[in-house]
Design a protein around this motif. Structure first.
Motif, PDB file in Angstrom:
ATOM      1  N   ALA A 181       0.830  -1.215   0.000  1.00 14.15           N
ATOM      2  CA  ALA A 181       0.000   0.000   0.000  1.00 14.15           C
ATOM      3  C   ALA A 181       0.860   1.260   0.000  1.00 14.15           C
ATOM      4  CB  ALA A 181      -0.938  -0.011   1.200  1.00 14.15           C
ATOM      5  N   ASP A 182       1.898   1.275   0.835  1.00 12.59           N
ATOM      6  CA  ASP A 182       2.791   2.445   0.876  1.00 12.59           C
ATOM      7  C   ASP A 182       3.506   2.619  -0.464  1.00 12.59           C
ATOM      8  OD1 ASP A 182       2.123   3.148   3.422  1.00 12.59           O
ATOM      9  OD2 ASP A 182       3.906   2.288   4.365  1.00 12.59           O
ATOM     10  N   HIS A 183       3.995   1.500  -1.009  1.00 12.35           N
ATOM     11  CA  HIS A 183       4.698   1.577  -2.288  1.00 12.35           C
ATOM     12  C   HIS A 183       3.787   2.144  -3.364  1.00 12.35           C
ATOM     13  CE1 HIS A 183       6.941   0.518  -5.887  1.00 12.35           C
ATOM     14  NE2 HIS A 183       5.840  -0.050  -6.327  1.00 12.35           N
ATOM     15  N   TRP A 184       2.526   1.700  -3.401  1.00 10.90           N
ATOM     16  CA  TRP A 184       1.620   2.155  -4.452  1.00 10.90           C
ATOM     17  C   TRP A 184       1.347   3.654  -4.351  1.00 10.90           C
ATOM     18  CZ3 TRP A 184       0.342   0.414  -8.962  1.00 10.90           C
ATOM     19  CH2 TRP A 184      -0.750   0.957  -9.626  1.00 10.90           C
ATOM     20  N   GLN A 185       1.158   4.151  -3.140  1.00 11.68           N
ATOM     21  CA  GLN A 185       0.931   5.583  -2.976  1.00 11.68           C
ATOM     22  C   GLN A 185       2.144   6.385  -3.437  1.00 11.68           C
ATOM     23  OE1 GLN A 185      -1.984   7.030  -2.268  1.00 11.68           O
ATOM     24  NE2 GLN A 185      -2.732   4.923  -2.355  1.00 11.68           N
ATOM     25  N   ASN A 186       3.340   5.921  -3.101  1.00 11.11           N
ATOM     26  CA  ASN A 186       4.558   6.602  -3.556  1.00 11.11           C
ATOM     27  C   ASN A 186       4.687   6.532  -5.073  1.00 11.11           C
ATOM     28  OD1 ASN A 186       5.363   7.296  -0.949  1.00 11.11           O
ATOM     29  ND2 ASN A 186       6.465   5.376  -0.651  1.00 11.11           N
ATOM     30  N   TYR A 187       4.320   5.387  -5.636  1.00  9.04           N
ATOM     31  CA  TYR A 187       4.379   5.216  -7.084  1.00  9.04           C
ATOM     32  C   TYR A 187       3.452   6.199  -7.795  1.00  9.04           C
ATOM     33  CZ  TYR A 187       3.391   3.174 -11.666  1.00  9.04           C
ATOM     34  OH  TYR A 187       3.185   2.999 -13.006  1.00  9.04           O
ATOM     35  N   LEU A 188       2.238   6.362  -7.261  1.00  9.40           N
ATOM     36  CA  LEU A 188       1.284   7.286  -7.878  1.00  9.40           C
ATOM     37  C   LEU A 188       1.805   8.719  -7.847  1.00  9.40           C
ATOM     38  CD1 LEU A 188      -2.160   5.980  -6.587  1.00  9.40           C
ATOM     39  CD2 LEU A 188      -1.087   5.585  -8.808  1.00  9.40           C
ATOM     40  N   ARG A 189       2.402   9.115  -6.712  1.00  9.70           N
ATOM     41  CA  ARG A 189       2.959  10.465  -6.625  1.00  9.70           C
ATOM     42  C   ARG A 189       4.096  10.657  -7.627  1.00  9.70           C
ATOM     43  NH1 ARG A 189       1.680   9.786  -1.025  1.00  9.70           N
ATOM     44  NH2 ARG A 189       3.684   8.789  -0.614  1.00  9.70           N
ATOM     45  N   PHE A 190       4.970   9.672  -7.732  1.00 12.84           N
ATOM     46  CA  PHE A 190       6.095   9.749  -8.667  1.00 12.84           C
ATOM     47  C   PHE A 190       5.587   9.747 -10.104  1.00 12.84           C
ATOM     48  CE2 PHE A 190       9.060   7.360 -11.396  1.00 12.84           C
ATOM     49  CZ  PHE A 190      10.133   8.241 -11.391  1.00 12.84           C
ATOM     50  N   PHE A 191       4.557   8.928 -10.375  1.00  7.29           N
ATOM     51  CA  PHE A 191       4.001   8.829 -11.726  1.00  7.29           C
ATOM     52  C   PHE A 191       3.448  10.171 -12.180  1.00  7.29           C
ATOM     53  CE2 PHE A 191       0.400   7.911 -14.597  1.00  7.29           C
ATOM     54  CZ  PHE A 191       1.075   7.233 -15.596  1.00  7.29           C
ATOM     55  N   ASP A 192       2.695  10.849 -11.304  1.00 13.40           N
ATOM     56  CA  ASP A 192       2.144  12.160 -11.659  1.00 13.40           C
ATOM     57  C   ASP A 192       3.250  13.174 -11.902  1.00 13.40           C
ATOM     58  OD1 ASP A 192      -0.538  11.687 -11.816  1.00 13.40           O
ATOM     59  OD2 ASP A 192      -0.955  12.178  -9.725  1.00 13.40           O
ATOM     60  N   ALA A 193       4.275  13.157 -11.023  1.00 11.06           N
ATOM     61  CA  ALA A 193       5.369  14.115 -11.170  1.00 11.06           C
ATOM     62  C   ALA A 193       6.149  13.869 -12.457  1.00 11.06           C
ATOM     63  CB  ALA A 193       6.304  14.026  -9.962  1.00 11.06           C
ATOM     64  N   ARG A 194       6.298  12.587 -12.834  1.00 13.09           N
ATOM     65  CA  ARG A 194       7.081  12.248 -14.025  1.00 13.09           C
ATOM     66  C   ARG A 194       6.329  12.570 -15.312  1.00 13.09           C
ATOM     67  NH1 ARG A 194       8.453   6.045 -14.779  1.00 13.09           N
ATOM     68  NH2 ARG A 194       6.181   6.084 -14.982  1.00 13.09           N
ATOM     69  N   ARG A 195       5.028  12.285 -15.346  1.00 10.66           N
ATOM     70  CA  ARG A 195       4.307  12.476 -16.604  1.00 10.66           C
ATOM     71  C   ARG A 195       3.924  13.929 -16.846  1.00 10.66           C
ATOM     72  NH1 ARG A 195      -1.515  12.191 -16.303  1.00 10.66           N
ATOM     73  NH2 ARG A 195      -2.219  12.096 -14.137  1.00 10.66           N
ATOM     74  N   HIS A 196       3.731  14.702 -15.783  1.00 12.00           N
ATOM     75  CA  HIS A 196       3.399  16.116 -15.963  1.00 12.00           C
ATOM     76  C   HIS A 196       4.693  16.916 -16.084  1.00 12.00           C
ATOM     77  CE1 HIS A 196      -0.738  15.314 -14.002  1.00 12.00           C
ATOM     78  NE2 HIS A 196      -0.850  15.356 -15.311  1.00 12.00           N
ATOM     79  N   ARG A 197       5.214  16.949 -17.297  1.00 17.10           N
ATOM     80  CA  ARG A 197       6.522  17.573 -17.527  1.00 17.10           C
ATOM     81  C   ARG A 197       6.433  19.041 -17.924  1.00 17.10           C
ATOM     82  NH1 ARG A 197       8.366  13.144 -21.768  1.00 17.10           N
ATOM     83  NH2 ARG A 197       6.163  13.430 -22.259  1.00 17.10           N
ATOM     84  N   GLY A 198       5.229  19.545 -18.147  1.00 19.13           N
ATOM     85  CA  GLY A 198       5.085  20.936 -18.555  1.00 19.13           C
ATOM     86  C   GLY A 198       3.924  21.605 -17.849  1.00 19.13           C
TER      87      GLY A 198
END
Length: 326
Positions: free
Chosen positions: A220-237
């Motif tokens: 559960a902790d890993h998934w929440q961290n993954y979602l935060r990282f995923f949003d930060a990585r894909r929103h590049r502009g």
């Protein structure tokens, strides 16, 4: 596995009457934070568990509540906390076990709690997929789930978005996540910890090799961290817009939460016409355009210039199409 740990908490409290979070954590070799989360899950599942504060406090089962978990098979015990997710349980090949464990749990409850559990089941239903979308068809899900249950490594052929499209990897499957009707596999391997969409697994072979789960790994902790990282990585502009009052208030219903939240957070004071200026994250010019077209004439792109120019070209093309006689 987490299901086995939850069963262990029930049995420990049944046998010892009262235990603190620290005592439970030490007995099960997990963190106190994990125990807090597990206790919340037990309560949400209808188990009459409560905590007493103070030096002599701890967790107890209400009113001498006794489980009959010794009558459960191993599969039923593992399936205990899928009982509120019948569709997910069926996807994982645990439908029959979940039905059996529900019957045994209902039989073990006092009459009052049994009636309460029945009322909850009649009045609440979880439908995981988003509106107007069906969940993934994931033919390999059952095999993946068995590998997860049994800590077995797998060799899989996987179809990804980037080139080369098809790859073969040997991975250690740590857990499965159901997100908006899509199943994802969290697995370790030579490339590190990765997330794979199960529906994109072309072929899979469960190996004889077993693996040890990383100490302290919490899905559960890993998934929440993954979602935060995923949003930060894909929103590049970023894009700056002017929005009408009507469009601004409709954003939560039209856009994903990351974009809608950013718009609310950055909104300026309304101008004389009631329009506001906002800044939103975007993946790319190509990805942002369809989202902005949904707002029609209630939005104006101010920046970046490339996105504004792309919108202008698109609107010119649309105008040419609609000027033609039908």
């Amino acid at each position: 596995m987490r299901a086995s740990r939850l069963v262990s908490i029930l049995l420990l409290l049944q046998n010892r009457d009262r235990m603190t979070a620290r005592e439970l954590a030490d007995a099960l070799e997990v963190s106190v934070r994990t125990i807090y989360r597990d206790v919340e899950s037990l309560g949400a599942a209808g188990v009459p568990l409560y905590g007493e504060p103070g030096h002599d406090g701890g967790y107890r089962l209400l009113g001498g509540f006794r489980t009959r978990l010794t009558g459960l098979t191993a599969d039923e015990a593992d399936s205990l906390f899928l009982t509120g997710l019948p569709t997910a349980a069926a996807d994982l090949g645990r439908g029959a076990a979940v039905t059996a464990v529900q019957l045994k749990l209902m039989a073990s409850l006092p009459a009052e709690l049994r009636d309460r559990a029945g009322r909850i089941a009649e009045r609440f239903h979880l439908d995981a997929p988003a509106w107007y979308r069906e969940g993934d068809r994931a033919p390999r899900l059952g095999e993946v789930a068995e590998a997860v249950w049994n800590d077995r490594a797998v060799r899989m052929r996987y179809l990804r978005w980037a080139e080369p499209r098809e790859i073969t990897r040997v991975v250690e499957p740590y857990g499965l996540v159901l997100k908006a009707g899509h199943w994802y596999l969290v697995a370790g391997g030579a490339e590190g910890l990765r997330t794979y969409r199960v529906s994109r697994i072309v072929d899979l072979h469960v190996l004889d090799e077993r693996f040890e789960r990383p100490e302290g790994f919490d899905l559960a902790d890993h998934w929440q961290n993954y979602l935060r990282f995923f949003d930060a990585r894909r929103h590049r502009g970023e894009a700056t817009l002017r929005l009408s009052p009507g469009a601004f208030h409709q954003l939560p219903h039209l856009w994903e939460s990351a974009m809608a939240d950013a718009a609310r957070r950055t909104a300026t004071r309304p101008d004389a016409d009631g329009w506001v200026r906002v800044t939103i994250p975007i993946e790319s010019v190509e990805q942002a355009l369809p989202e902005l077209l949904r707002l029609g004439a209630d939005a104006e792109i101010l920046a970046p210039a490339g996105l504004r120019a792309h919108m202008t070209r698109t609107l010119d093309a649309l105008a040419r199409v609609y000027r033609r006689p039908v």
